[in-house]
Scaffold this motif. Sequence first.
Motif, PDB file in Angstrom:
ATOM      1  N   ILE A 101      31.640 -98.417  10.425  1.00 25.16           N
ATOM      2  CA  ILE A 101      30.382 -98.698   9.736  1.00 25.16           C
ATOM      3  C   ILE A 101      30.240-100.208   9.636  1.00 25.16           C
ATOM      4  CG2 ILE A 101      29.079 -98.441   7.586  1.00 25.16           C
ATOM      5  CD1 ILE A 101      30.630 -95.817   7.125  1.00 25.16           C
ATOM      6  N   CYS A 102      29.185-100.744  10.236  1.00 22.42           N
ATOM      7  CA  CYS A 102      28.987-102.198  10.268  1.00 22.42           C
ATOM      8  C   CYS A 102      27.616-102.537   9.679  1.00 22.42           C
ATOM      9  CB  CYS A 102      29.086-102.718  11.700  1.00 22.42           C
ATOM     10  SG  CYS A 102      29.119-104.525  11.826  1.00 22.42           S
ATOM     11  N   VAL A 103      27.596-103.556   8.830  1.00 20.64           N
ATOM     12  CA  VAL A 103      26.362-104.039   8.206  1.00 20.64           C
ATOM     13  C   VAL A 103      26.267-105.538   8.431  1.00 20.64           C
ATOM     14  CG1 VAL A 103      25.138-104.381   6.023  1.00 20.64           C
ATOM     15  CG2 VAL A 103      26.359-102.225   6.435  1.00 20.64           C
ATOM     16  N   ASN A 104      25.141-105.996   8.913  1.00 22.25           N
ATOM     17  CA  ASN A 104      24.934-107.420   9.156  1.00 22.25           C
ATOM     18  C   ASN A 104      23.965-107.995   8.127  1.00 22.25           C
ATOM     19  OD1 ASN A 104      24.749-109.996  10.218  1.00 22.25           O
ATOM     20  ND2 ASN A 104      23.258-109.426  11.789  1.00 22.25           N
ATOM     21  N   LYS A 105      24.485-108.791   7.201  1.00 19.40           N
ATOM     22  CA  LYS A 105      23.639-109.481   6.233  1.00 19.40           C
ATOM     23  C   LYS A 105      23.376-110.932   6.632  1.00 19.40           C
ATOM     24  CE  LYS A 105      22.116-107.953   3.208  1.00 19.40           C
ATOM     25  NZ  LYS A 105      20.844-107.176   3.091  1.00 19.40           N
ATOM     26  N   SER A 106      23.813-111.298   7.825  1.00 20.57           N
ATOM     27  CA  SER A 106      23.520-112.630   8.340  1.00 20.57           C
ATOM     28  C   SER A 106      22.049-112.726   8.711  1.00 20.57           C
ATOM     29  CB  SER A 106      24.397-112.917   9.564  1.00 20.57           C
ATOM     30  OG  SER A 106      23.963-114.080  10.232  1.00 20.57           O
ATOM     31  N   GLU A 107      21.533-113.919   8.749  1.00 20.76           N
ATOM     32  CA  GLU A 107      20.143-114.136   9.158  1.00 20.76           C
ATOM     33  C   GLU A 107      20.023-114.277  10.673  1.00 20.76           C
ATOM     34  OE1 GLU A 107      18.886-117.525   6.955  1.00 20.76           O
ATOM     35  OE2 GLU A 107      18.873-116.479   5.022  1.00 20.76           O
ATOM     36  N   GLU A 108      21.162-114.189  11.357  1.00 20.99           N
ATOM     37  CA  GLU A 108      21.182-114.352  12.802  1.00 20.99           C
ATOM     38  C   GLU A 108      21.645-113.067  13.474  1.00 20.99           C
ATOM     39  OE1 GLU A 108      20.128-117.172  14.059  1.00 20.99           O
ATOM     40  OE2 GLU A 108      20.004-118.220  12.120  1.00 20.99           O
ATOM     41  N   LYS A 109      21.274-112.915  14.741  1.00 21.98           N
ATOM     42  CA  LYS A 109      21.849-111.838  15.542  1.00 21.98           C
ATOM     43  C   LYS A 109      23.324-112.132  15.763  1.00 21.98           C
ATOM     44  CE  LYS A 109      21.169-111.462  20.077  1.00 21.98           C
ATOM     45  NZ  LYS A 109      20.533-111.170  21.381  1.00 21.98           N
ATOM     46  N   GLU A 110      24.164-111.132  15.594  1.00 19.90           N
ATOM     47  CA  GLU A 110      25.598-111.313  15.759  1.00 19.90           C
ATOM     48  C   GLU A 110      26.084-110.417  16.899  1.00 19.90           C
ATOM     49  OE1 GLU A 110      27.567-113.364  14.017  1.00 19.90           O
ATOM     50  OE2 GLU A 110      26.110-114.017  12.503  1.00 19.90           O
ATOM     51  N   ILE A 111      26.770-111.022  17.859  1.00 18.54           N
ATOM     52  CA  ILE A 111      27.425-110.270  18.934  1.00 18.54           C
ATOM     53  C   ILE A 111      28.921-110.350  18.677  1.00 18.54           C
ATOM     54  CG2 ILE A 111      27.806-110.060  21.409  1.00 18.54           C
ATOM     55  CD1 ILE A 111      25.074-111.348  21.841  1.00 18.54           C
ATOM     56  N   ILE A 112      29.517-109.213  18.414  1.00 18.12           N
ATOM     57  CA  ILE A 112      30.871-109.154  17.864  1.00 18.12           C
ATOM     58  C   ILE A 112      31.792-108.435  18.835  1.00 18.12           C
ATOM     59  CG2 ILE A 112      32.277-108.301  15.941  1.00 18.12           C
ATOM     60  CD1 ILE A 112      29.543-108.254  14.345  1.00 18.12           C
ATOM     61  N   THR A 113      32.927-109.056  19.110  1.00 18.14           N
ATOM     62  CA  THR A 113      33.981-108.408  19.887  1.00 18.14           C
ATOM     63  C   THR A 113      35.030-107.872  18.925  1.00 18.14           C
ATOM     64  OG1 THR A 113      33.641-109.902  21.758  1.00 18.14           O
ATOM     65  CG2 THR A 113      35.739-108.712  21.667  1.00 18.14           C
ATOM     66  N   LEU A 114      35.383-106.607  19.101  1.00 22.15           N
ATOM     67  CA  LEU A 114      36.366-105.978  18.236  1.00 22.15           C
ATOM     68  C   LEU A 114      37.753-106.106  18.847  1.00 22.15           C
ATOM     69  CD1 LEU A 114      34.422-102.705  17.336  1.00 22.15           C
ATOM     70  CD2 LEU A 114      34.767-104.695  15.871  1.00 22.15           C
ATOM     71  N   ASN A 115      38.671-106.678  18.076  1.00 28.67           N
ATOM     72  CA  ASN A 115      40.071-106.726  18.488  1.00 28.67           C
ATOM     73  C   ASN A 115      40.723-105.369  18.253  1.00 28.67           C
ATOM     74  OD1 ASN A 115      39.978-109.476  19.124  1.00 28.67           O
ATOM     75  ND2 ASN A 115      40.542-110.085  17.045  1.00 28.67           N
ATOM     76  N   ASN A 116      41.780-105.121  19.015  1.00 32.18           N
ATOM     77  CA  ASN A 116      42.610-103.930  18.817  1.00 32.18           C
ATOM     78  C   ASN A 116      41.849-102.643  19.122  1.00 32.18           C
ATOM     79  OD1 ASN A 116      45.183-103.048  18.370  1.00 32.18           O
ATOM     80  ND2 ASN A 116      44.978-102.854  16.154  1.00 32.18           N
ATOM     81  N   LEU A 117      40.867-102.755  19.992  1.00 28.90           N
ATOM     82  CA  LEU A 117      40.121-101.575  20.417  1.00 28.90           C
ATOM     83  C   LEU A 117      40.035-101.607  21.937  1.00 28.90           C
ATOM     84  CD1 LEU A 117      38.413 -99.120  19.384  1.00 28.90           C
ATOM     85  CD2 LEU A 117      36.408-100.568  19.699  1.00 28.90           C
ATOM     86  N   ASN A 118      40.469-100.561  22.566  1.00 25.54           N
ATOM     87  CA  ASN A 118      40.459-100.479  24.019  1.00 25.54           C
ATOM     88  C   ASN A 118      39.057-100.741  24.558  1.00 25.54           C
ATOM     89  OD1 ASN A 118      40.523 -99.541  26.753  1.00 25.54           O
ATOM     90  ND2 ASN A 118      42.351 -98.347  26.253  1.00 25.54           N
ATOM     91  N   VAL A 119      38.961-101.646  25.535  1.00 22.91           N
ATOM     92  CA  VAL A 119      37.642-102.038  26.048  1.00 22.91           C
ATOM     93  C   VAL A 119      36.914-100.884  26.729  1.00 22.91           C
ATOM     94  CG1 VAL A 119      38.200-104.476  26.302  1.00 22.91           C
ATOM     95  CG2 VAL A 119      38.686-102.901  28.182  1.00 22.91           C
ATOM     96  N   ILE A 120      37.664 -99.861  27.115  1.00 22.17           N
ATOM     97  CA  ILE A 120      36.993 -98.725  27.746  1.00 22.17           C
ATOM     98  C   ILE A 120      36.684 -97.629  26.720  1.00 22.17           C
ATOM     99  CG2 ILE A 120      38.067 -99.163  29.986  1.00 22.17           C
ATOM    100  CD1 ILE A 120      39.958 -96.810  29.420  1.00 22.17           C
ATOM    101  N   GLY A 165      31.157-100.884  25.066  1.00 18.72           N
ATOM    102  CA  GLY A 165      32.599-101.113  25.102  1.00 18.72           C
ATOM    103  C   GLY A 165      33.113-101.507  23.732  1.00 18.72           C
ATOM    104  N   ASN A 166      33.771-102.663  23.663  1.00 22.54           N
ATOM    105  CA  ASN A 166      34.274-103.146  22.369  1.00 22.54           C
ATOM    106  C   ASN A 166      33.400-104.259  21.799  1.00 22.54           C
ATOM    107  OD1 ASN A 166      34.982-105.147  24.214  1.00 22.54           O
ATOM    108  ND2 ASN A 166      36.923-105.624  23.188  1.00 22.54           N
ATOM    109  N   LYS A 167      32.158-104.347  22.286  1.00 24.68           N
ATOM    110  CA  LYS A 167      31.225-105.353  21.777  1.00 24.68           C
ATOM    111  C   LYS A 167      30.060-104.660  21.080  1.00 24.68           C
ATOM    112  CE  LYS A 167      32.181-108.919  25.258  1.00 24.68           C
ATOM    113  NZ  LYS A 167      32.847-109.828  24.305  1.00 24.68           N
ATOM    114  N   ILE A 168      29.745-105.153  19.880  1.00 20.47           N
ATOM    115  CA  ILE A 168      28.602-104.604  19.157  1.00 20.47           C
ATOM    116  C   ILE A 168      27.590-105.710  18.904  1.00 20.47           C
ATOM    117  CG2 ILE A 168      29.859-102.698  18.112  1.00 20.47           C
ATOM    118  CD1 ILE A 168      30.177-104.252  15.595  1.00 20.47           C
ATOM    119  N   THR A 169      26.333-105.345  18.994  1.00 20.90           N
ATOM    120  CA  THR A 169      25.233-106.283  18.758  1.00 20.90           C
ATOM    121  C   THR A 169      24.532-105.874  17.472  1.00 20.90           C
ATOM    122  OG1 THR A 169      24.902-106.647  21.126  1.00 20.90           O
ATOM    123  CG2 THR A 169      23.077-107.214  19.658  1.00 20.90           C
ATOM    124  N   MET A 170      24.492-106.821  16.530  1.00 22.04           N
ATOM    125  CA  MET A 170      23.932-106.548  15.210  1.00 22.04           C
ATOM    126  C   MET A 170      22.789-107.508  14.923  1.00 22.04           C
ATOM    127  SD  MET A 170      25.790-104.050  13.995  1.00 22.04           S
ATOM    128  CE  MET A 170      25.189-104.098  12.315  1.00 22.04           C
TER     129      MET A 170
END
Length: 661
Positions: free
Chosen positions: A611-630, A646-651
Amino acid sequence: MSKIHLLLIMIALLPSVSGYPKNKQLEKDAVPFFGAQIFIEPGQTQPQIESWFKTLSENGMTVCRIRMFESYMLQPDGNWDFTLFDYAFRAADKHGIKVYATFFPATEKTDIGGWKFPKDEEQKNAFSQYIKALVTHYKDFSSLCGWVIINEPGTDGHYPQTDFFQSARMQWNETHPIRDFKENGFPILMTNRDKEFLNEFTTEFLSWIAGEIRKYDTSHDIHVNPAAVFSNYGEYDFPSWRHFLTSLGGSAHPSWHFGYFTRQQYSLAMLALAEILRSGAGDMPWFMTEIQGGNNTYSGGNAMCPTSEEIAQWLWIVLGCEGKGGIFWMLNPRSSGIEAGEWAMIDFQGKPSERLTSAKEVAKVVSSYTDIFRNPRIISSGIDIIYIKESLWAENLMGKSSDRYQGRNHGAVIKSSIACFKALTERGLNVGLKEINEYDFSQADYTGRSIVISNQISIPTGYQKNLETFVSRGGTLLVEGLSAFFDEDLHNTMNTGFTFERLFGSNISEFILKDDLFTINTGKHKLPVHLWQGKIADKTAPVSEHSFGKGRVIWFPSNIALGAWVSDNFKPLSDYLYETLPKSAKALSFDRHHENVLLRTLETDKGKLLICVNKSEEKEIITLNNLNVIAKLIPIYASPDCSVTGNKITMHPDGILVMIL
């Protein structure tokens, strides 16, 4: 032994709550529910009341809360007229809505929150008769699911000047005699006796109410909703409450309770509060009993109306902390009083607002994935922020209500803990927020585990053994700010024999007030610091590391947490804590600091839940560590323009993304 402690022991020796029939109590593996308060008051008609229950049902809500006003039931001749509230319970039966009934004993017409302690034995006895009348009348309604034993316990430090309270205090004083000197000969000039008594007396009174209910009803849920937890936690002893509650809750009104936070930080505040309640509940289920659902016009401390995005964010955050659901305050507006026309999730024509339809969308997702949400479990990062109620007590005595420096004001000790919580959360980590008595110090090995004690200015000497045990068995303890400046008797510990010198590896030579903000360098980290710089005896570095048994203590006796809070620059603190503290090998995290982004990762019987919530005023592109890229993360709830590859989420700003794996 005090009367209060004896009572708690007797409660503990009674048949366990788990021995009661379980079919009417909230379970840890229950599917989360959503609901709203239906406010019942004279003047309402039966069709009108039924329409509100119909509205709840049509909008995915299965639970409501009703404030059971004694003033609207007890007649001048001593008889009870339950007609108005019977309308509500029958409507609940008809529309499949479960009811949490809140005891609200007779009080002044202008008292919107209700009294917390009776003024005398006569009022206490009247409360007992009210409990008997209410429970025996409503316990057999199929819609009843639980009792809220009193509305929002907590006095915000204001001690009732009543005969009942003062009599109990005199009894307590007899078993807690005043000491003039400590064992080492130093005089005791200031004490936390008032705070200590209030903490114990609150527990005693709540347990008395629960006991009165159990005389007539041994099966339904017993629940309570502490309020203003960030300032009132010194009055709450959650581990003791587990003896008489079957679930724990809380009130979360940004307008009333989030005064330490900006509007942008309200979701952070909800997350911090949820973690405090999750820890306090222990093995019990918990849910958020009151969430602000509508506009506050004249009541409350800060006027605001939640957006539909905030409503969804708050619900997902509660679910992300293992919460069993949330109840909004409220569905329909009350007609008179200081809150007249406020807080509602429907409009004055009875139509659903955007806030209500937003909650409905969350409820739809949960009902579609019941196996995912039935029993999710936080994947711990191994890091816990520890707060200590005696530090709040000391701050209330020593601090200021208004000072140019935040570090000298009330609120600094909990802000420090939440600053560390925020800094690590913004790296994607699941971080615990626990009162020290809720931490499990009984484990044989703490390798890979970390505790952060942030500016907890009073640490009682009795916690020495537990902290030494934690470190000696492999744990990492990071201590910052003015932690341990006082003991439980408000003595300056560095001046009277430093209890933690063996554990910390040294003492303090002095604390220097430098500036509202200044910078301290340690290695590659340049950290904003607020107000005080502590100098460790016989050392020139601003931080020390000390091996103790199998573990280590990192001591940074300067206000780096408040430095982040005051400067509103959390990245340096985030980077420092992330790189310094050991973490669980299972913990997911962000590849870098993402300001105002919140993530919760849970294990379910069907896989992982993110569960991810973005309270930033900017778009955030986040890479998750410790998660298989596939890995195939599948969104089950997504705000517009939020996605995962994959392991990238756009918020996108104010966005929510809920994913399963």
